[in-house]
Scaffold this active site. Structure first.
Site, PDB file in Angstrom:
ATOM      1  N   LYS A  70       0.837  -1.199   0.000  1.00  0.00           N
ATOM      2  CA  LYS A  70       0.000   0.000   0.000  1.00  0.00           C
ATOM      3  C   LYS A  70       0.872   1.249   0.000  1.00  0.00           C
ATOM      4  O   LYS A  70       1.904   1.292   0.687  1.00  0.00           O
ATOM      5  CB  LYS A  70      -0.912  -0.041   1.230  1.00  0.00           C
ATOM      6  CG  LYS A  70      -1.943   1.059   1.322  1.00  0.00           C
ATOM      7  CD  LYS A  70      -2.850   0.800   2.516  1.00  0.00           C
ATOM      8  CE  LYS A  70      -3.789   1.934   2.812  1.00  0.00           C
ATOM      9  NZ  LYS A  70      -4.637   1.668   4.000  1.00  0.00           N
ATOM     10  N   SER A  88      -9.216   2.593   3.394  1.00  0.00           N
ATOM     11  CA  SER A  88      -8.295   3.233   2.490  1.00  0.00           C
ATOM     12  C   SER A  88      -7.516   2.226   1.633  1.00  0.00           C
ATOM     13  O   SER A  88      -6.952   2.595   0.614  1.00  0.00           O
ATOM     14  CB  SER A  88      -7.309   4.094   3.283  1.00  0.00           C
ATOM     15  OG  SER A  88      -6.535   3.325   4.188  1.00  0.00           O
ATOM     16  N   SER A 118      -9.624   0.158   7.662  1.00  0.00           N
ATOM     17  CA  SER A 118      -9.152   0.159   6.284  1.00  0.00           C
ATOM     18  C   SER A 118      -8.594  -1.158   5.753  1.00  0.00           C
ATOM     19  O   SER A 118      -8.232  -1.243   4.582  1.00  0.00           O
ATOM     20  CB  SER A 118      -8.100   1.261   6.093  1.00  0.00           C
ATOM     21  OG  SER A 118      -8.691   2.518   6.296  1.00  0.00           O
TER      22      SER A 118
END
Length: 470
Positions: free
Chosen positions: A80, A155, A179
């Site tokens: 990520k 996210s 997330s």
């Protein structure tokens, strides 16, 4: 709209990460063939999904030719884009500065790669991970492969979208308010937020006053999630926590399960509540004891969490040039980031008490779990919204009200530090995935994984490839 996916007859096939490991070890495919298949799949769906932040194919190809040792040796993945990876910039889901390539892997990426995983690049997220939907005004939205009109959550949206679409078997995600669990829930995946401190973390996350962020992965199968934590534990072991160890199937112990469909002022939609109670009935049929209870959340929690969350935004805005370099331009930040920062400025006098209550929430949780083994809630309060519903260019008050209405259940475990897992146990009336969340006391991931294996055997985690291929 038909699902978008990249499954096909290549070196990846329809295998999960454990299946790919077995195929590489058998000699049926090479690491290079697997990585090339993943590259082709990412290129096939990544742009349409808006899921890729940075590609690093040349480095991945070189690594695949001589993969690092480790259980996942040669298995492709993404990190990520809020975690440092050597040679790649870290843009935090935005374009408010021009990031320089990281000089070295962050602590998480170092641990992650030590399991043998090959990093092909970085996945997209919402700006700083603040929103539960990644819809950047210039970079574009991250779309849900089950239906491109809907958000992929956030996210860790890019990671989840690519795993659900079959481009990768698993990908890094992290969770500061849901997330890992939110994108897992809306993309039909397994997403475990581990106990606070379970895995190695980058320095900035370790130094938070209340360490709300936890790193992990999103996967399509329970065994992949269990295998990841087993292997990560071999690289990094927190001696203050009981080991997870080898979890390979359902547990025998019948559990005391609390069922909750209400949160502080934000209850689950009727359809979602009904589906949650349906899962509760299934658990009772399995022999578990299920009891409907009031939410174990103090009335102040939502306001406290929002204020603490806004502190992270204020830090990012105020310290932007020092943290991200001279090209940082706050005028390019979205309304959610700026609105959160303003909210914190207006309420700084409340922050010490709010932070203290957040830190104390772990004691309230420990008391609750003295009477229950697991708590079941929906992961999210209503069905997955369409792109635009959480558009960060809207007025801050509009975005925040809509976020709080949807993300009503996940933040509690970020405050308490407890583990929680989202499982793809339901679908809404439109056929979109709806996750169900199970939480346990700190250090008790093993119980959650055993229960997840049991539910996976009982309920078909229907794959996205049941729809039309790309």
């Amino acid at each position: 709209m038909s699902p978008l996916h990249a499954f096909g007859d290549d070196a990846l096939g329809e295998l999960d990460a454990v299946g790919i490991v077995e195929r590489i070890r058998s000699g049926a495919v090479s690491s290079s063939e697997v990585v090339e298949a993943a590259i082709a799949r990412i290129d096939a769906v990544g742009d349409e999904l808006g899921a890729v932040a940075v590609r690093a194919y040349d480095a991945a190809r070189a690594e695949a030719a001589a993969p690092r040792p480790g259980y996942f040796s040669g298995v492709p993945t993404l990190v990520k884009d809020n975690s440092d990876v050597a040679g790649l910039p870290t843009q935090q889901g935005g374009d408010a500065w021009v990031g320089a390539p990281a000089e070295a892997d962050g602590d998480f990426a170092r641990m992650y790669r030590a399991t043998g995983l090959v990093v092909l690049g970085k996945s997209q997220l919402s700006e700083f991970g603040f929103s539960a939907s990644a819809e950047h005004p210039r970079l574009g939205p991250v779309r849900n492969p089950w239906n491109l009109e809907h958000t992929a959550g956030a996210s860790s949206s890019g990671a989840a979208a690519l795993v659900a679409a079959g481009a990768l078997p698993l990908a890094h995600a992290n969770d500061g308010g849901g997330s890992i669990r939110i994108p897992a829930a809306v993309n039909g995946l397994v997403g475990l937020k581990p106990t606070r401190g379970r895995l190695a973390q980058d320095k900035m996350l370790r130094e938070m006053p209340v360490r709300i962020v936890a790193d992990g992965v999103v996967t399509r199968t329970v065994r992949d999630t269990a295998a990841f934590y087993r292997e990560a534990e071999k690289v990094y072991r927190n001696l203050k926590l009981p080991p997870i160890g080898e979890i390979s199937g359902p547990g025998r112990r019948r559990l005391r399960i609390a069922l909750v469909t209400e949160s502080v002022g934000r209850d689950a939609a009727p359809e979602v509540a009904e589906l949650t109670h349906g899962v509760g009935k299934l658990l009772e049929q399995m022999g578990h004891r299920v009891e409907v209870v009031a939410p174990p959340v103090p009335d102040t929690f939502a306001d406290d969490f929002l204020l603490y969350w806004s502190l992270l935004s204020l830090f990012s805005v105020q310290m932007g040039k020092r943290t991200y370099g001279p090209t940082f331009d706050a005028s390019r930040l979205d309304n959610l980031t700026l609105g959160l920062a303003s909210h914190c400025r207006r309420n700084l006098h409340r922050l010490p008490l709010a932070t203290a209550r957040m830190a104390a929430s772990k004691r309230t949780s420990a008391k609750f779990f003295s009477g229950y083994d697991v708590v079941l809630t929906p992961t999210l309060a209503h069905s997955t919204p369409k792109i635009g519903h959480l558009d960060p260019t809207q007025p801050f008050e509009v975005i925040m009200d809509r976020l709080l209405d949807w993300v009503a259940f996940t933040p509690l475990q970020n405050a308490t530090g407890d583990p929680a897992i989202s499982l793809p146990l339901a679908r809404d009336a439109q056929g979109m995935p709806l996750g169900m969340m199970f939480a346990a006391k700190q250090g008790n991931e093993a119980t959650l994984l055993e229960l997840a294996f049991e539910l996976e055997e009982a309920v078909d985690f229907a794959p996205i490839q049941a729809g039309d291929p790309l």
